[in-house]
Write a protein that holds these residues in place. Structure first.
Motif, PDB file in Angstrom:
ATOM      1  N   LYS A   1       0.834  -0.813   0.143  1.00 34.64           N
ATOM      2  CA  LYS A   1       0.103  -0.134   0.476  1.00 34.64           C
ATOM      3  C   LYS A   1       0.882   1.171  -0.205  1.00 34.64           C
ATOM      4  CE  LYS A   1      -4.089   0.773   0.996  1.00 34.64           C
ATOM      5  NZ  LYS A   1      -4.697   1.144   0.237  1.00 34.64           N
ATOM      6  N   ASP A   2       0.189   2.788  -0.751  1.00 37.63           N
ATOM      7  CA  ASP A   2       1.303   3.373  -0.615  1.00 37.63           C
ATOM      8  C   ASP A   2       0.370   3.837   0.561  1.00 37.63           C
ATOM      9  OD1 ASP A   2       2.589   3.256  -2.937  1.00 37.63           O
ATOM     10  OD2 ASP A   2       0.678   3.798  -3.944  1.00 37.63           O
ATOM     11  N   ILE A   3       1.058   4.616   1.797  1.00 34.65           N
ATOM     12  CA  ILE A   3       0.870   5.189   3.266  1.00 34.65           C
ATOM     13  C   ILE A   3       1.238   6.986   2.916  1.00 34.65           C
ATOM     14  CG2 ILE A   3       1.425   5.016   5.429  1.00 34.65           C
ATOM     15  CD1 ILE A   3       0.447   2.376   4.823  1.00 34.65           C
ATOM     16  N   HIS A   4      -0.062   7.198   3.448  1.00 39.58           N
ATOM     17  CA  HIS A   4      -0.944   9.212   3.080  1.00 39.58           C
ATOM     18  C   HIS A   4       0.608   9.308   3.756  1.00 39.58           C
ATOM     19  CE1 HIS A   4      -2.736  12.410   3.075  1.00 39.58           C
ATOM     20  NE2 HIS A   4      -2.592  12.882   4.085  1.00 39.58           N
ATOM     21  N   GLY A   5       1.386  10.210   3.855  1.00 41.43           N
ATOM     22  CA  GLY A   5       2.301  10.722   3.583  1.00 41.43           C
ATOM     23  C   GLY A   5       3.881  10.067   3.628  1.00 41.43           C
TER      24      GLY A   5
ATOM     25  N   GLN B   1       5.268  -5.905   8.812  1.00 41.89           N
ATOM     26  CA  GLN B   1       5.330  -4.692   7.732  1.00 41.89           C
ATOM     27  C   GLN B   1       6.157  -3.949   7.476  1.00 41.89           C
ATOM     28  OE1 GLN B   1       2.008  -2.004   9.651  1.00 41.89           O
ATOM     29  NE2 GLN B   1       0.751  -3.197   9.539  1.00 41.89           N
ATOM     30  N   VAL B   2       6.626  -4.195   5.622  1.00 36.26           N
ATOM     31  CA  VAL B   2       8.224  -3.426   5.957  1.00 36.26           C
ATOM     32  C   VAL B   2       7.743  -2.031   4.745  1.00 36.26           C
ATOM     33  CG1 VAL B   2      10.369  -3.985   4.652  1.00 36.26           C
ATOM     34  CG2 VAL B   2       8.840  -5.901   5.317  1.00 36.26           C
ATOM     35  N   GLN B   3       8.395  -1.503   5.228  1.00 33.30           N
ATOM     36  CA  GLN B   3       8.340   0.023   4.743  1.00 33.30           C
ATOM     37  C   GLN B   3      10.058   1.123   4.339  1.00 33.30           C
ATOM     38  OE1 GLN B   3       5.656   2.940   6.169  1.00 33.30           O
ATOM     39  NE2 GLN B   3       5.740   4.315   4.315  1.00 33.30           N
ATOM     40  N   LYS B   4      10.043   1.675   2.997  1.00 30.88           N
ATOM     41  CA  LYS B   4      11.946   2.191   3.305  1.00 30.88           C
ATOM     42  C   LYS B   4      11.342   3.169   3.995  1.00 30.88           C
ATOM     43  CE  LYS B   4      14.275   1.681  -0.635  1.00 30.88           C
ATOM     44  NZ  LYS B   4      14.753   1.768  -1.970  1.00 30.88           N
TER      45      LYS B   4
ATOM     46  N   GLU C   1      11.759   0.240   7.762  1.00 29.96           N
ATOM     47  CA  GLU C   1      11.516   0.027   9.433  1.00 29.96           C
ATOM     48  C   GLU C   1      10.756  -0.994   8.854  1.00 29.96           C
ATOM     49  OE1 GLU C   1       9.316   4.199   9.637  1.00 29.96           O
ATOM     50  OE2 GLU C   1      10.342   4.915   9.658  1.00 29.96           O
ATOM     51  N   VAL C   2      10.358  -1.874   9.903  1.00 28.11           N
ATOM     52  CA  VAL C   2      10.071  -3.118  10.091  1.00 28.11           C
ATOM     53  C   VAL C   2       9.526  -3.337  10.762  1.00 28.11           C
ATOM     54  CG1 VAL C   2       9.678  -6.036   9.360  1.00 28.11           C
ATOM     55  CG2 VAL C   2      11.744  -3.542   8.529  1.00 28.11           C
ATOM     56  N   LYS C   3       7.478  -4.019  11.344  1.00 25.64           N
ATOM     57  CA  LYS C   3       6.875  -4.160  12.249  1.00 25.64           C
ATOM     58  C   LYS C   3       6.440  -5.355  12.348  1.00 25.64           C
ATOM     59  CE  LYS C   3       4.716   0.869  11.937  1.00 25.64           C
ATOM     60  NZ  LYS C   3       3.837   1.443  11.552  1.00 25.64           N
ATOM     61  N   TYR C   4       6.498  -5.938  13.543  1.00 24.91           N
ATOM     62  CA  TYR C   4       6.288  -7.467  13.767  1.00 24.91           C
ATOM     63  C   TYR C   4       5.081  -7.151  14.446  1.00 24.91           C
ATOM     64  CZ  TYR C   4      10.930  -8.863  11.921  1.00 24.91           C
ATOM     65  OH  TYR C   4      11.956  -9.337  11.442  1.00 24.91           O
TER      66      TYR C   4
ATOM     67  N   PRO D   1       6.072   2.764  -0.649  1.00 25.30           N
ATOM     68  CA  PRO D   1       4.339   1.691  -0.266  1.00 25.30           C
ATOM     69  C   PRO D   1       4.804   0.772   1.612  1.00 25.30           C
ATOM     70  CG  PRO D   1       6.046   1.045  -2.153  1.00 25.30           C
ATOM     71  CD  PRO D   1       6.123   2.258  -2.186  1.00 25.30           C
ATOM     72  N   ARG D   2       4.019   0.746   1.312  1.00 31.27           N
ATOM     73  CA  ARG D   2       4.421  -0.493   2.436  1.00 31.27           C
ATOM     74  C   ARG D   2       4.079  -1.727   2.096  1.00 31.27           C
ATOM     75  NH1 ARG D   2       1.616   1.235   8.014  1.00 31.27           N
ATOM     76  NH2 ARG D   2       3.398   2.452   7.975  1.00 31.27           N
ATOM     77  N   GLY D   3       5.222  -2.664   2.503  1.00 33.60           N
ATOM     78  CA  GLY D   3       4.698  -4.190   2.318  1.00 33.60           C
ATOM     79  C   GLY D   3       4.196  -4.877   3.096  1.00 33.60           C
TER      80      GLY D   3
END
Length: 258
Positions: free
Chosen positions: A113-117, A140-143, A152-155, A121-123
Motif C-alpha cells: 500500500k501507498d501510505i499517506h504522507g 510490515q516493511v517500509q523503506k 522500518e519493519v513492524k512485527y 509504499p508499505r509491504g
DNA sequence: TGGATTTGACCGAA
DNA sequence: TTCGGTCAAATCCA
C-alpha cells in the motif's frame, strides 16, 4: 528476564568467547597471525559497543513510552497497539532491498500500500505457514523516507509455527553462513559505520535465530578474507526479488525497539 | 505447474 | 470520508 536483557547477556557472552579466543591466540603465537588477533580485538570492542547501545536504547524507549501515553491523537499508533507489535529499523549498505529482512522465517507478501504522507509504499508480509500451521506472524516493511538504506519493519504477533527458513524446502544454509560472515566483516562496511546507533536495529527474533550461527563461526579463521570474497560473489548472484535469498549488508547487531 | 508476487478492490476503524 | 490492512484474481517465475 526481558528479551533485551537476554540480548545484552548474549552480547557479553560473545565478547567473553572472543576474548578467550584472543587469549588462546596470544598463548600460541605460532598458530595465530597479527591480523587475526586484530580482528578478534575489533569484534570484542564491537560487542561492548553493542551492549552499551542496547542499554542506552532501552532507556530511550522507556522515555518514549511514557510520552506516547499522553499522545492520544495518534490513530495509527493506537491501531498498532491493539496487536502485539515490535518495530525495528534495519539498514542496509547496498541497494539490494529485495534481499533484506531475511530473519530466518519464511514470509509471503500479501499486499502493498501507498501510505499517506510517505514517499515509499508499505509491504505486508505474513508467515508462509499461516494456513498450514496457523501461524499469525505478520510483518510490515517500509523503506524509510529519510534514509533510503533504512527500512522500518513492524512485527505483528510472533511466530507460532516455530519453523525457520532452514527447516523448509527453501533452506539456504550457505546463505545464512554468508550472512554471518557479513556480520564478521562489518568493520569494512563504511556505509553502516556512519549510521547512528538508533538506526542499527534488528529484531529480537532475528537475533535469537542467529545466535547458533554466530557461535559456530570462527572469527580467527585465517581464511576469512577469502571466504568473504566468496560470499560477496554469492550475494551478487542471488536474485533480489525473492524474499528468501538472504540479506545484503544487514550487518548490525543490535537491539529491539519494541 | 505450483508457489510467490503484484495490484486493484473491499472492509473496518476513526 | 479517509486511510490502513487484507483479500483474491491475475501474473510472474523457476
Amino acid at each position: 528476564m526481558l528479551m533485551e536483557e537476554k540480548l545484552v547477556v548474549k552480547e557479553l557472552e560473545q565478547g567473553k568467547e572472543l576474548a578467550n579466543q584472543l587469549m588462546n591466540s596470544l598463548n600460541n603465537p605460532s598458530s595465530s597471525s597479527k591480523e587475526s588477533n586484530e580482528v578478534l580485538i575489533s569484534e570484542i570492542l564491537h560487542c561492548f559497543e553493542n551492549t552499551i547501545s542496547m542499554m542506552m536504547n532501552r532507556d530511550k524507549k522507556k522515555l518514549k513510552r511514557s510520552h506516547e501515553r499522553s499522545d492520544q491523537s495518534n490513530k495509527k499508533r493506537r491501531m498498532l497497539e491493539k496487536k502485539k507489535t515490535e518495530k525495528v529499523n534495519i539498514c542496509i549498505g547496498s541497494g539490494q532491498e529485495g534481499t533484506l529482512l531475511d530473519d530466518g522465517h519464511c514470509w509471503r507478501k500479501y499486499g502493498q500500500k501507498d501510505i499517506h504522507g510517505s514517499k515509499n509504499p508499505r509491504g505486508y508480509y505474513r508467515c508462509t505457514h499461516k494456513f498450514t500451521r496457523g501461524c499469525l506472524a505478520v510483518k510490515q516493511v517500509q523503506k524509510s523516507d529519510t534514509n533510503p538504506l533504512c527500512y522500518e519493519v513492524k512485527y505483528v504477533e510472533s511466530h507460532t509455527c516455530d519453523i525457520t527458513r532452514s527447516a523448509t524446502k527453501h533452506s539456504l544454509p550457505v546463505s545464512e553462513e554468508a550472512e554471518q560472515k557479513l556480520h564478521d566483516a562489518k568493520h569494512s562496511d563504511d556505509t553502516v559505520q556512519h549510521m547512528k546507533p538508533e538506526e542499527l536495529m534488528l529484531s529480537i527474533e532475528d537475533l535469537d535465530y542467529k545466535k547458533d550461527i554466530f557461535r559456530t563461526f570462527s572469527f580467527s579463521n585465517p581464511e576469512m578474507d577469502d571466504d568473504f570474497l566468496e560470499w560477496k560473489d554469492l550475494m551478487a548472484s542471488l536474485s533480489p526479488t525473492t524474499s528468501e535469498s538472504g540479506i545484503t549488508n544487514v550487518r548490525v547487531s543490535c537491539f529491539a525497539n519494541g
